[in-house]
Write a protein that holds these residues in place. Structure first.
Motif, short mmCIF file in Angstrom:
data_model
loop_
_atom_site.label_atom_id
_atom_site.label_comp_id
_atom_site.label_asym_id
_atom_site.label_seq_id
_atom_site.Cartn_x
_atom_site.Cartn_y
_atom_site.Cartn_z
N GLY A 385 19.29 71.24 63.61
CA GLY A 385 18.91 71.82 64.63
C GLY A 385 19.70 72.40 65.45
N ASP A 386 20.11 71.81 66.32
CA ASP A 386 21.34 71.99 67.45
C ASP A 386 22.63 71.93 66.67
N GLY A 387 22.88 71.01 65.84
CA GLY A 387 24.03 70.75 65.31
C GLY A 387 24.87 69.81 65.81
N ASP A 388 24.44 68.84 66.82
CA ASP A 388 25.14 67.99 67.33
C ASP A 388 25.70 66.78 66.40
N VAL A 389 26.90 66.67 66.68
CA VAL A 389 27.38 65.56 65.57
C VAL A 389 28.14 64.33 66.34
N ALA A 390 27.77 63.13 66.19
CA ALA A 390 28.37 61.89 66.69
C ALA A 390 29.01 61.11 65.88
N TYR A 391 30.01 60.54 66.14
CA TYR A 391 30.77 59.25 65.57
C TYR A 391 30.61 58.12 66.38
N ASP A 392 30.11 57.09 65.72
CA ASP A 392 29.78 56.02 66.80
C ASP A 392 30.39 54.68 66.23
N ASP A 393 31.63 54.30 66.68
CA ASP A 393 32.68 53.04 66.45
C ASP A 393 32.81 53.02 64.89
N SER A 409 35.10 57.09 68.02
CA SER A 409 33.70 57.49 68.49
C SER A 409 34.03 58.72 69.24
N PHE A 410 33.11 59.62 68.92
CA PHE A 410 33.21 61.09 69.82
C PHE A 410 31.89 61.75 69.57
N GLU A 411 31.70 62.69 70.39
CA GLU A 411 30.58 63.49 70.13
C GLU A 411 30.84 65.12 70.30
N SER A 429 42.20 63.81 58.06
CA SER A 429 41.56 64.26 57.08
C SER A 429 40.23 63.23 56.67
N THR A 430 40.70 62.00 56.60
CA THR A 430 39.91 60.92 56.29
C THR A 430 38.66 61.01 57.16
N VAL A 431 38.88 61.25 58.29
CA VAL A 431 37.96 61.25 59.65
C VAL A 431 36.68 62.35 59.13
N LEU A 432 37.20 63.39 58.75
CA LEU A 432 36.28 64.49 58.25
C LEU A 432 35.90 64.43 56.96
N LYS A 433 36.20 63.67 55.84
CA LYS A 433 35.69 63.36 54.50
C LYS A 433 34.41 62.40 54.77
N LEU A 434 34.64 61.69 55.73
CA LEU A 434 33.51 60.66 56.40
C LEU A 434 32.07 61.70 56.67
N LEU A 435 32.29 62.76 57.18
CA LEU A 435 31.40 63.67 57.56
C LEU A 435 30.67 64.24 56.45
N LEU A 436 31.50 64.62 55.46
CA LEU A 436 31.05 65.35 54.02
C LEU A 436 30.37 64.14 53.08
N ARG A 437 30.63 62.76 53.68
CA ARG A 437 30.17 61.64 52.77
C ARG A 437 30.75 61.65 51.57
N MET A 438 32.07 62.11 51.31
CA MET A 438 33.07 61.72 50.30
C MET A 438 33.34 60.26 50.01
N TYR A 439 33.33 59.65 51.23
CA TYR A 439 33.23 58.04 51.35
C TYR A 439 32.09 57.76 52.35
N ASP A 440 31.62 56.53 52.27
CA ASP A 440 30.81 55.85 53.32
C ASP A 440 31.63 55.01 54.35
N VAL A 441 31.19 55.00 55.62
CA VAL A 441 31.82 54.30 56.52
C VAL A 441 31.71 52.86 56.41
N ALA A 445 28.45 54.28 62.38
CA ALA A 445 27.81 55.29 61.92
C ALA A 445 28.28 56.79 62.44
N ILE A 446 27.63 57.74 61.37
CA ILE A 446 27.79 59.24 61.76
C ILE A 446 26.50 59.80 61.77
N THR A 447 26.30 60.70 62.76
CA THR A 447 24.93 61.00 62.89
C THR A 447 25.00 62.72 63.12
N ILE A 448 24.22 63.63 62.40
CA ILE A 448 24.02 64.85 62.81
C ILE A 448 22.67 64.98 63.28
#
Length: 653
Positions: A385-393, A409-411, A429-441, A445-448
């Motif tokens: 919807g809004d496209g909010d992305v959050a990385y939590d620890d 962590s960031f929002e 690059s690893t941080v963003l690969k996690l957003l694409l679920r190339m790997y799992d944390v 948690a990562i939320t959209i």
């Protein structure tokens, strides 16, 4: 016992953990092709039975028709070959008179040849269809499994090694399923049928003909024991050779510009010689085995001819008893040759089987490769919807030995741009690969929009996230095909609009065939900047809710960077955007800048704010501004340590 090829075979572990690969092959893939298998099997039986008609009819005719002093009728001679059926029964279906029985014999021989030909065609159709269907299914399934494996799998394997499985190993299975299975059932029917006929005619002479069988069985068992590990070495060395060739062909420009043709020729010579040695070792065993079988089979034939010949000339020799007619002897000699040679040919089938077994172990080992990413079967579609992305620890490491991302962590609010900067190896690059679920944390948690990425389907996630990398990959095909890749239903007008938005339309229009121009393998006919703009056009056409830019302008000149940056400005408008950049000037207007060091968040803020803090970001800015003399010694020392660590990791790889 260890083998040289195993020491550097990246698929050794998958081969070792695969049990009963051939049984699994038939259980999982043979069941769907039972009809073709049945046709091949039944036709093999009838084809071989009909093949036996001519020599059997010839033997009966010699004893009953061509011998003027024959004391046996046609029906009696035939009854000797058909246990359980009396001469009277056979005589009831035979025509009367020698001439008519002679013509009947010709008809039976013709039936054997023409009927056999029809069943041979059916047999070949059945086995070829069976093999081709399984080959196709296995290749597609293996590729599907391979392309869905985690990226860390591909980091440990070379393309040539995986191509070896998809091509060489799968083809080797097809050869066994066609030629090997075909020959196995054909020879099995032949051996059983001939053995039955020989024992029915004269069990004593039949035992003489079977003398070589135990020796053939012993030699075959020793051959299997010896050849199996050698074929595993051959398969491994093929993978290494393919990898070297694929690597060199992909880097041919570097080879030429550095004048290293001789060096690379030596490296290819080395891996080719490894394959030569492994293959020749297997060949040496094989070329000793098959002539040995022929010698043993020849001994059996000579013994049968000797004993049978003496029997016909002067009656039962030595300790043998009973009579042997001339026609029966002719049948024995003819069928013994057909019996002994198939026994020897079983070695060829076992040879193919062992090769197929080694290949199937690699194939199923790859299919069983575990994935670090497990998708929940009840996962929901991602709705943005809004496209909010959050990385939590968020914490993550590619293996247990080292953590790459630590408590990040960031929002980012929908429509904002977050830039990630930091030294090489900081984990950007690893941080963003996690957003694409190339790997799992590993932790966190990562939320959209509040939806945990592990609770949504991977396809729906990746449909909503566009990715533009510095390493743009173009597929062999036209410009249009590459822009529309992933958005295959796009019409020509939409493709052109995407190209215009990416500042690519003008150079495309100047190509020989415009949007229909073939760009060559990996887009070799285009410049780096042109490929980058096609990659951006691909992302524009996808129209994602979230955009990831991974150093999208790092490998282009200043003028091209200006054009690409204009494209990116349009593309990032009103989208949640993540940008990695070494050229800090390209991200100075980002809504938020995240500075990473050693996998942790070192600083965050806007450009001017971070400069005022005079921290890591300010020092990186100073490096790019040429203010190296003004940098603190502590920053320089830390940069040297990071560079040393990066070089060490590269050497370890």
């Amino acid at each position: 016992m260890s083998h040289p090829a195993d020491e550097d075979d990246p698929f050794e572990d998958v081969r070792e953990r695969t049990d009963n690969a051939m049984r699994r092959l038939f259980a999982e893939y043979g069941r769907d092709n039972w009809y073709q298998f049945t046709v091949g099997l039944v036709a093999s039986v009838f084809a071989r039975v009909l093949d036996l008609f001519p020599p059997l009819v010839l033997g009966v005719a010699i004893d009953a028709l061509f011998n003027p002093d024959a004391e046996i009728t046609y029906a009696e001679a035939a009854a000797d070959l058909l246990p359980g059926i009396g001469p009277a029964t056979i005589a009831s279906v035979l025509p009367a008179g020698r001439q008519a029985q002679f013509e009947f014999s010709i008809a039976l021989i013709a039936l054997g040849f023409f009927g056999g030909a029809a069943f041979h065609w059916s047999r070949n159709w059945g086995w070829n269809s069976f093999a081709q269907n399984i080959q196709h299914d296995i290749r597609v399934d293996t590729y599907n499994k391979m392309q869905r494996l985690n990226m860390d799998f591909f980091a440990d394997k070379q393309t040539g090694e995986m191509m070896s499985i998809l091509s060489n190993d799968v083809n080797r299975l097809e050869r066994f399923l066609n030629d090997g299975m075909n020959s196995f059932f054909r020879l099995s029917v032949m051996v059983v049928a001939i053995a039955t006929i020989l024992f029915t005619m004269n069990w004593q002479l039949a035992l003489v003909a079977l003398v070589p069988v135990p020796l053939i069985a012993f030699f075959t068992w020793k051959f299997i024991e010896t050849i199996q590990p050698k074929y595993a070495d051959v398969r491994s060395s093929v993978g290494a050779l393919n990898s070297r060739l694929e690597n060199n062909l992909g880097g041919i420009q570097v080879i030429k510009t550095f004048n290293t043709e001789d060096f690379e020729s030596d490296r290819v010579d080395d891996v080719s010689m490894d394959y030569f040695d492994a293959n020749w070792d297997a060949i040496g065993t094989r070329i000793k085995f098959f002539p040995g079988l022929r010698v043993i089979a020849g001994v059996g034939f000579v013994l049968t001819f000797l004993v049978g010949g003496l029997w016909v000339f002067s009656g039962a020799p030595w300790f043998f008893t009973g009579e042997l007619a001339l026609g029966q002897f002719v049948i024995f000699i003819t069928l013994t040759q057909r019996f002994i040679w198939p026994m020897a040919q079983f070695g060829q089938i076992i040879n193919m089987y062992q090769r197929a077994r080694a290949s199937s172990a690699r194939i199923f080992g790859l299919m069983d490769e575990p994935s670090r990413i497990a998708e929940d079967p009840d996962a929901d579609e991602l709705v943005v919807g809004d496209g909010d992305v959050a990385y939590d620890d968020v914490t993550f490491g590619y293996d247990e030995s080292e953590t790459i991302v630590k408590d990040v962590s960031f929002e980012v609010e929908g429509g904002e741009t977050l830039a990630l900067v930091g030294p090489t190896g900081a984990g950007k690059s690893t941080v963003l690969k996690l957003l694409l679920r190339m790997y799992d944390v590993d932790e966190g948690a990562i939320t959209i929009d509040g939806q945990d990425l592990r609770d949504v389907t991977i396809p729906s996630l990746r449909r909503q996230v566009g990715y533009v990398s510095q390493e743009t990959f173009m597929f062999y095909g036209t410009v249009r095909d590459n822009i529309a890749y992933g958005t295959f239903g796009a019409d020509d007008e939409t493709v052109v609009e995407a190209a215009k938005a990416a500042e690519a339309h003008e150079f495309i229009s100047n190509l020989p065939e415009g949007y229909d121009t073939e760009i060559g393998e990996r887009g070799v006919k285009l410049s780096g900047g042109q490929r980058q703009r096609l990659s951006i056009a691909r992302a524009v056409l996808k129209d994602p809710e979230i955009l990831v830019l991974d150093e999208a302008t790092s490998d282009v000149d200043t003028e091209t960077e200006m054009l690409i940056q204009r494209s990116l400005d349009q593309l990032t408008e009103d989208r949640t955007t993540f940008a990695i950049a070494h050229r800090l000037s390209t991200i100075r207007d980002a809504d938020q800048i995240l500075v990473l060091e050693d996998g942790r968040v070192a600083e965050r803020g806007e450009h001017e704010e971070l400069l005022e803090r005079d921290g890591l970001y300010a020092h990186l800015w100073g490096v790019q501004a040429g203010e190296i003399d003004e940098l603190p010694q502590e920053f320089i020392d830390r940069a040297a340590r990071r560079a040393s660590r990066t070089e060490a990791e590269t050497d370890d790889d």
